[in-house]
Design a protein around this motif. Structure first.
Motif, PDB file in Angstrom:
ATOM      1  N   GLN A 252       0.814  -1.211   0.000  1.00  0.00           N
ATOM      2  CA  GLN A 252       0.000   0.000   0.000  1.00  0.00           C
ATOM      3  C   GLN A 252       0.852   1.267   0.000  1.00  0.00           C
ATOM      4  O   GLN A 252       0.479   2.278  -0.595  1.00  0.00           O
ATOM      5  N   LYS A 253       1.999   1.206   0.665  1.00  0.00           N
ATOM      6  CA  LYS A 253       2.883   2.372   0.671  1.00  0.00           C
ATOM      7  C   LYS A 253       3.477   2.640  -0.710  1.00  0.00           C
ATOM      8  O   LYS A 253       3.876   3.773  -1.000  1.00  0.00           O
ATOM      9  N   LEU A 254       3.543   1.607  -1.534  1.00  0.00           N
ATOM     10  CA  LEU A 254       4.099   1.768  -2.872  1.00  0.00           C
ATOM     11  C   LEU A 254       3.057   2.172  -3.896  1.00  0.00           C
ATOM     12  O   LEU A 254       3.379   2.336  -5.078  1.00  0.00           O
ATOM     13  N   GLU A 255       1.825   2.298  -3.458  1.00  0.00           N
ATOM     14  CA  GLU A 255       0.785   2.748  -4.365  1.00  0.00           C
ATOM     15  C   GLU A 255       0.924   4.248  -4.617  1.00  0.00           C
ATOM     16  O   GLU A 255       1.396   5.003  -3.761  1.00  0.00           O
ATOM     17  N   ASP A 256       0.518   4.670  -5.803  1.00  0.00           N
ATOM     18  CA  ASP A 256       0.562   6.096  -6.137  1.00  0.00           C
ATOM     19  C   ASP A 256      -0.258   6.886  -5.119  1.00  0.00           C
ATOM     20  O   ASP A 256      -1.309   6.435  -4.655  1.00  0.00           O
ATOM     21  N   ASP A 257       0.251   8.085  -4.805  1.00  0.00           N
ATOM     22  CA  ASP A 257      -0.430   9.021  -3.903  1.00  0.00           C
ATOM     23  C   ASP A 257      -0.531   8.511  -2.465  1.00  0.00           C
ATOM     24  O   ASP A 257      -1.342   9.018  -1.685  1.00  0.00           O
ATOM     25  N   SER A 258       0.280   7.512  -2.091  1.00  0.00           N
ATOM     26  CA  SER A 258       0.308   7.115  -0.684  1.00  0.00           C
ATOM     27  C   SER A 258       1.008   8.195   0.132  1.00  0.00           C
ATOM     28  O   SER A 258       1.768   9.019  -0.401  1.00  0.00           O
ATOM     29  N   ASP A 259       0.751   8.224   1.412  1.00  0.00           N
ATOM     30  CA  ASP A 259       1.374   9.225   2.291  1.00  0.00           C
ATOM     31  C   ASP A 259       2.890   9.118   2.224  1.00  0.00           C
ATOM     32  O   ASP A 259       3.601  10.142   2.227  1.00  0.00           O
ATOM     33  N   PHE A 260       3.388   7.890   2.171  1.00  0.00           N
ATOM     34  CA  PHE A 260       4.838   7.692   2.104  1.00  0.00           C
ATOM     35  C   PHE A 260       5.416   8.306   0.834  1.00  0.00           C
ATOM     36  O   PHE A 260       6.418   9.043   0.886  1.00  0.00           O
ATOM     37  N   LEU A 261       4.797   8.028  -0.309  1.00  0.00           N
ATOM     38  CA  LEU A 261       5.322   8.544  -1.572  1.00  0.00           C
ATOM     39  C   LEU A 261       5.171  10.058  -1.660  1.00  0.00           C
ATOM     40  O   LEU A 261       6.026  10.735  -2.242  1.00  0.00           O
ATOM     41  N   LEU A 262       4.102  10.585  -1.085  1.00  0.00           N
ATOM     42  CA  LEU A 262       3.949  12.044  -1.096  1.00  0.00           C
ATOM     43  C   LEU A 262       5.045  12.702  -0.281  1.00  0.00           C
ATOM     44  O   LEU A 262       5.641  13.705  -0.694  1.00  0.00           O
ATOM     45  N   GLU A 263       5.333  12.149   0.882  1.00  0.00           N
ATOM     46  CA  GLU A 263       6.411  12.706   1.709  1.00  0.00           C
ATOM     47  C   GLU A 263       7.757  12.499   1.038  1.00  0.00           C
ATOM     48  O   GLU A 263       8.622  13.384   1.078  1.00  0.00           O
ATOM     49  N   LEU A 264       7.931  11.340   0.413  1.00  0.00           N
ATOM     50  CA  LEU A 264       9.183  11.064  -0.293  1.00  0.00           C
ATOM     51  C   LEU A 264       9.367  12.044  -1.444  1.00  0.00           C
ATOM     52  O   LEU A 264      10.479  12.575  -1.650  1.00  0.00           O
ATOM     53  N   SER A 265       8.318  12.314  -2.189  1.00  0.00           N
ATOM     54  CA  SER A 265       8.409  13.247  -3.313  1.00  0.00           C
ATOM     55  C   SER A 265       8.777  14.641  -2.831  1.00  0.00           C
ATOM     56  O   SER A 265       9.549  15.358  -3.486  1.00  0.00           O
ATOM     57  N   GLY A 266       8.227  15.021  -1.676  1.00  0.00           N
ATOM     58  CA  GLY A 266       8.567  16.332  -1.121  1.00  0.00           C
ATOM     59  C   GLY A 266      10.039  16.456  -0.813  1.00  0.00           C
ATOM     60  O   GLY A 266      10.671  17.480  -1.132  1.00  0.00           O
ATOM     61  N   ILE A 267      10.615  15.421  -0.208  1.00  0.00           N
ATOM     62  CA  ILE A 267      12.046  15.466   0.123  1.00  0.00           C
ATOM     63  C   ILE A 267      12.884  15.420  -1.149  1.00  0.00           C
ATOM     64  O   ILE A 267      13.897  16.133  -1.268  1.00  0.00           O
ATOM     65  N   LEU A 268      12.487  14.610  -2.103  1.00  0.00           N
ATOM     66  CA  LEU A 268      13.237  14.539  -3.356  1.00  0.00           C
ATOM     67  C   LEU A 268      13.208  15.870  -4.095  1.00  0.00           C
ATOM     68  O   LEU A 268      14.217  16.286  -4.694  1.00  0.00           O
ATOM     69  N   ASP A 269      12.057  16.551  -4.051  1.00  0.00           N
ATOM     70  CA  ASP A 269      11.982  17.857  -4.695  1.00  0.00           C
ATOM     71  C   ASP A 269      12.895  18.863  -4.001  1.00  0.00           C
ATOM     72  O   ASP A 269      13.563  19.680  -4.658  1.00  0.00           O
ATOM     73  N   LYS A 270      12.927  18.812  -2.683  1.00  0.00           N
ATOM     74  CA  LYS A 270      13.749  19.762  -1.931  1.00  0.00           C
ATOM     75  C   LYS A 270      15.234  19.514  -2.136  1.00  0.00           C
ATOM     76  O   LYS A 270      16.047  20.446  -2.020  1.00  0.00           O
ATOM     77  N   THR A 271      15.597  18.282  -2.412  1.00  0.00           N
ATOM     78  CA  THR A 271      17.022  17.935  -2.552  1.00  0.00           C
ATOM     79  C   THR A 271      17.448  17.791  -4.008  1.00  0.00           C
ATOM     80  O   THR A 271      18.522  17.260  -4.287  1.00  0.00           O
TER      81      THR A 271
END
Length: 895
Positions: A252-271
């Motif tokens: 479920q965490k690997l599904e699109d728009d999961s909380d984990f992926l949203l937070e991961l995308s935020g960190i990846l964008d910042k870095t």
């Protein structure tokens, strides 16, 4: 887990053949466990090529029944394991010897299993082995004895009938001496002792059976609770539900728009700045390296492509310095940060996430089947009501039946004792004995003795038939069970391979390999110190010829390990290489080489090539100590140049064109020219001077061609206008954003060829200093901005949601607890429950034998007494039964 999980969708392949029969037909918990492991590995071997349902959006792994069974198992373990002690090694050894001693003819079950190669052949072999007179007689002896006793009872019953006295062969008359009669009550005492010994043996067998049921309930509930719910402490196991819960959570965490992926995308964008900076630095350094290696720059060519016999010494000698900076860049914190970020981004990109989800779903399919198999097979053994019902049957009904049988034996014994005592002390009635002289004598032999003895042997026959029948039925059941128990206790990998065919288990290919490894390393492991990991045993293949990929390697090696490796490099690199590259010695040295040296002064004539040239070789005609032969080492710059920095073999002063022209003027006046490459007016008379002068003029002509040759000053394509060039030295930072960095929207940089003149090339090379300065400056800024965010934020996020969960699961799928569970199951079922039944059978045989002795004594007593009674009657009855004349009856009383 959720208290109300969604419905489960069965994903595993169908059970087939003998295994399905083994699972559906019940059997011991040990057999069910082995069958379940086989199904799991068989299903796992099929998952590589089986399609996976990737469209399911609800949890397909857990059912309400799983939670209910887990609760029942926990309750049963707490309830039925209290006070239950497992067998010690010595107890186990003694009980095994007792069990093995009952198979005096050898383990025929093992022989059948070993000698059969298939289920069909096993049936034939069993008939050949079992349907033999010796085995049938040894096994069914109690039943045969029961039949014999039933036939004898039928015969002896006729001897007791008054109208069948002819059946009483060999009548014996005459009073038995008292010393002989005394033997009967004494024998009754001995028989009574035997009966009570058998009662004690039966009670011991019943207790062993009861303990076996309790122990089996305990081991079954512990095994089910551990396999499904897991265990902590030594040899921890996450449990089937734990594994499936982890797989589902990760899924479920690997599904699109999961909380984990949203937070991961935020960190990846910042870095993202570190990745862009690293990309610009790497591509720019490669551009510099390429410019120094371009053939047009290394060996200038003339207008027609002819070799101008000059070599860029700087181009070759600066390569090691560029390599050191490249190594510093690759081994620096910036690259480590960018690589870690890229690894995370790649691992959790759409394709990788999809592949990881597919892997987890494939691995979960056999787990679901194993979980369901264990649940369905063991759930009846952990239902408190069912267990208590079984325990009640054993403790009450079995005990009551056993006691009824032995009470009957005791009653027979009491009747026999009464008969024996009467026979010993009063086989004749003294009053009747004295009446023998009277006109109406009475039979002096006591009929109570014969009647009591007759009752004793009749009831004795009934008891012996019952006892031998119960013993026979129990023996027939326990003999094959005993053989199977000894096989289970002796089980190892070679034996499993030998009997697999007879069990209908296919142990070929990957499935067989995994089944054998699981059985050998997990279930049958004799070394209690080992704790194998099941994910190091189970594997899959992409196809039949592909190499094995173990589950741990597939889950950890392809996901967690690469990420963890990159994050660990960040810390180690920061410690060894430092945070910034701007102060790196290699970077400073390279910048100095570009800034302090003019590449024109390091494009030097190729002496060997010129000496092979028929014209230019004439420079050697100048015999002066310092003559025009210096041209063989002259650069393409006008003045002499002192080499700065470490350029390998290039040291000291490199002579320039002005120096050569000065030496050439020795032969004649210098002809004016727009460049410093000026020729001289040579002598007209043939001489060495003329040859050297003409060679010098030809040399100057080559220099002019070098100065006018086409060079390469390649840059990057302008992202905004592909027709224009973009130079990294022009990038600028404002408010944390960089402009003019030549990066296209997709994060790539495209090299765009740019021809240039000799002067432009010299300026281009010198500007490499600025380019290196810019890319390193940007890298250091990006490191400062993203170091903590990547090392702590990104790593912590990935560890918490993915890496930590995977590692926790894979580290806790050990099977070191299974050998103990296997041995405890064998102990409970075989060395307690089965031995208890065999002791009961032995007690029935013993008691039946003792009562057989009793009925024999009672029959002899009865025959002696009844024969004496009949003989006396035969002797005296004719007199007593003569027909006497009847006198008339007169009544003195009124009617």
């Amino acid at each position: 887990f959720s208290p109300s999980p969604p419905p489960c969708v069965r994903l595993a392949p169908k059970t087939s053949g003998a295994m399905a029969n083994a699972m559906d037909g019940g059997g011991t918990g040990v057999v069910r466990l082995v069958a379940a492991v086989y199904l799991w590995t068989a299903a796992l071997a099929q998952t590589a090529s089986s399609p996976v349902d990737d469209t399911n959006t609800s949890n397909p792994y857990l059912e309400d029944a799983d939670f209910q069974v887990l609760t029942d198992a926990a309750v049963a373990e707490a309830k039925f394991c209290a006070g239950v002690e497992m067998l010690t090694l010595q107890e186990r050894t003694d009980l095994r010897e007792e069990l093995q001693g009952s198979m005096s003819g050898g383990n025929i079950v093992r022989e059948i299993l070993v000698e059969s190669s298939s289920s069909a052949e096993m049936s034939t072999t069993a008939q050949e082995k079992l349907l033999t007179p010796s085995w049938l007689l040894a096994t069914a002896a109690p039943l045969v004895m029961a039949l014999v006793m039933l036939i004898l009872w039928y015969y002896f019953c006729w001897t007791a009938c008054p109208f069948c006295r002819c059946c009483r062969i060999c009548p014996r008359t005459g009073r038995v001496p008292w010393k002989v009669r005394a033997i009967v009550p004494i024998s009754m005492v001995a028989i009574g002792i035997g009966v009570f010994v058998c009662v004690g043996l039966a009670e011991r067998g019943h207790k062993t059976t009861s303990d076996g049921v309790k122990s089996a309930s305990c081991t079954s509930s512990k095994l089910l609770n551990t396999m499904i719910g897991g265990r902590k402490g030594d040899k921890a196991f996450i449990g089937m539900m734990g594994m499936m819960g982890t797989f589902w959570t990760l899924d479920q965490k690997l599904e699109d728009d999961s909380d984990f992926l949203l937070e991961l995308s935020g960190i990846l964008d910042k870095t993202e700045t570190i990745s862009r900076a690293s990309q610009v630095a790497g591509d720019t350094l490669q551009l510099i390296r390429s410019s120094m290696a371009a053939s047009a720059n290394v060996a200038p060519k003339g207008p027609s492509g002819e070799d101008l016999m000059h070599t860029c010494k700087f181009c070759s000698e600066v390569a090691p310095a560029i390599g050191k900076v490249s190594e510093a860049l690759d081994g620096g914190v910036a690259t480590a940060l960018a690589t870690a970020r890229a690894e995370v981004s790649t691992q959790f990109g759409p394709e990788s996430r999809r592949a990881l989800q597919t892997t987890m779903r494939q691995a979960t399919r056999p787990l679901v089947e194993l979980k369901n198999t264990l649940r369905d097979s063991f759930s009846p053994l952990v239902q408190p009501r069912d267990i208590e019902a079984i325990q009640t049957v054993v403790d009450t009904q079995l005990f009551a039946g056993m006691m009824v049988a032995f009470i009957l034996a005791i009653l027979v014994l009491l009747c026999g004792c009464a008969s024996g005592v009467m026979f010993a002390v009063r086989d004749q009635d003294d009053d009747r004995k004295r009446s023998a002289v009277l006109p109406d004598p009475q039979n002096p032999y006591c009929k109570r003795v014969s009647r009591c003895a007759c009752c004793s042997w009749q009831c004795g026959f009934a008891f012996t038939v019952l006892a031998f029948f119960l013993a026979g039925v129990t023996t027939i059941i326990t003999v094959p069970a005993t053989g199977l128990c000894l096989v289970l206790d002796d089980m190892d990998r070679p034996l499993l391979e030998q009997i697999a065919g007879s069990l209908g288990v296919e142990l070929t290919g990957d499935t067989g390999d995994m089944v054998l490894d699981l059985a050998d390393k997990c279930v049958l492991n004799k070394d209690a110190r080992q704790n194998p990991n099941m994910f190091d045993i189970l594997y899959t293949r992409d196809n039949e010829t592909a190499p094995k990929v173990y589950l741990r390697e597939k889950l950890i090696g392809s996901v967690s390990a690469p990420i963890e490796e990159q994050f660990s490099k960040i810390t180690s690199t920061a410690t060894t290489a430092g945070m910034n590259l701007s102060s790196n010695e290699g970077v400073l040295a390279l910048r100095g080489l570009f800034r302090l040296n003019d590449i024109r002064g390091l494009i030097i004539a190729d002496a060997e090539a010129m000496q092979r040239n028929s014209v230019l070789s004439g420079l050697a005609a100048d015999t002066r100590d310092v003559g025009v032969t210096v041209g063989f080492a002259t650069s393409a710059i006008c003045p002499d140049m002192v080499v700065q920095g470490d350029l390998g073999g290039l040291t000291g002063t490199i002579p320039g064109i002005d120096n050569f022209v000065t030496l050439l003027s020795h032969f004649g006046p210098i002809v004016p020219h727009t460049t410093c490459a000026k020729q001289a007016t040579c002598p007209t008379t043939i001489s060495a001077a003329k040859t050297a002068c003409e060679a010098g003029n030809a040399y100057i002509e080559v220099k002019r061609q070098v100065l006018g040759a086409a060079y390469r000053c390649d840059l990057f394509e302008d992202p905004a206008d592909p027709t224009r060039w973009c130079d990294p030295k022009d990038m600028m930072e404002a408010g944390g954003a960089w402009t003019n960095d030549c990066l296209k929207p997709d994060g790539t940089m495209v090299v765009k060829a740019k021809p240039c003149t000799f002067t432009e090339f010299a300026a281009f090379v010198k500007d490499h200093d600025l380019r290196v300065e810019k890319i390193i400056e940007r890298l250091d800024m990006a490191v400062g901005e993203t170091f903590d965010e990547i090392l702590t934020g990104l790593q912590a996020l990935v560890d918490k949601h993915v890496v930590g969960e995977l590692e926790n699961m894979t580290e806790n799928v050990t099977c070191g607890f299974l050998p103990e569970a296997y041995r405890d199951s064998v102990d409970s079922i075989c060395f307690r429950g089965l031995i208890g039944f065999r002791r009961l059978a032995s007690s029935y045989i013993g008691c039946g034998t003792v009562v057989l002795v009793l009925l024999s004594v009672m029959y002899v007593t009865w025959r002696n007494q009844v024969d004496n009674i009949n003989a006396w009657d035969h002797k005296h009855r004719p007199t007593l039964t003569q027909v006497m004349p009847m006198e008339p009856y007169e009544s003195t009383q009124p009617l």
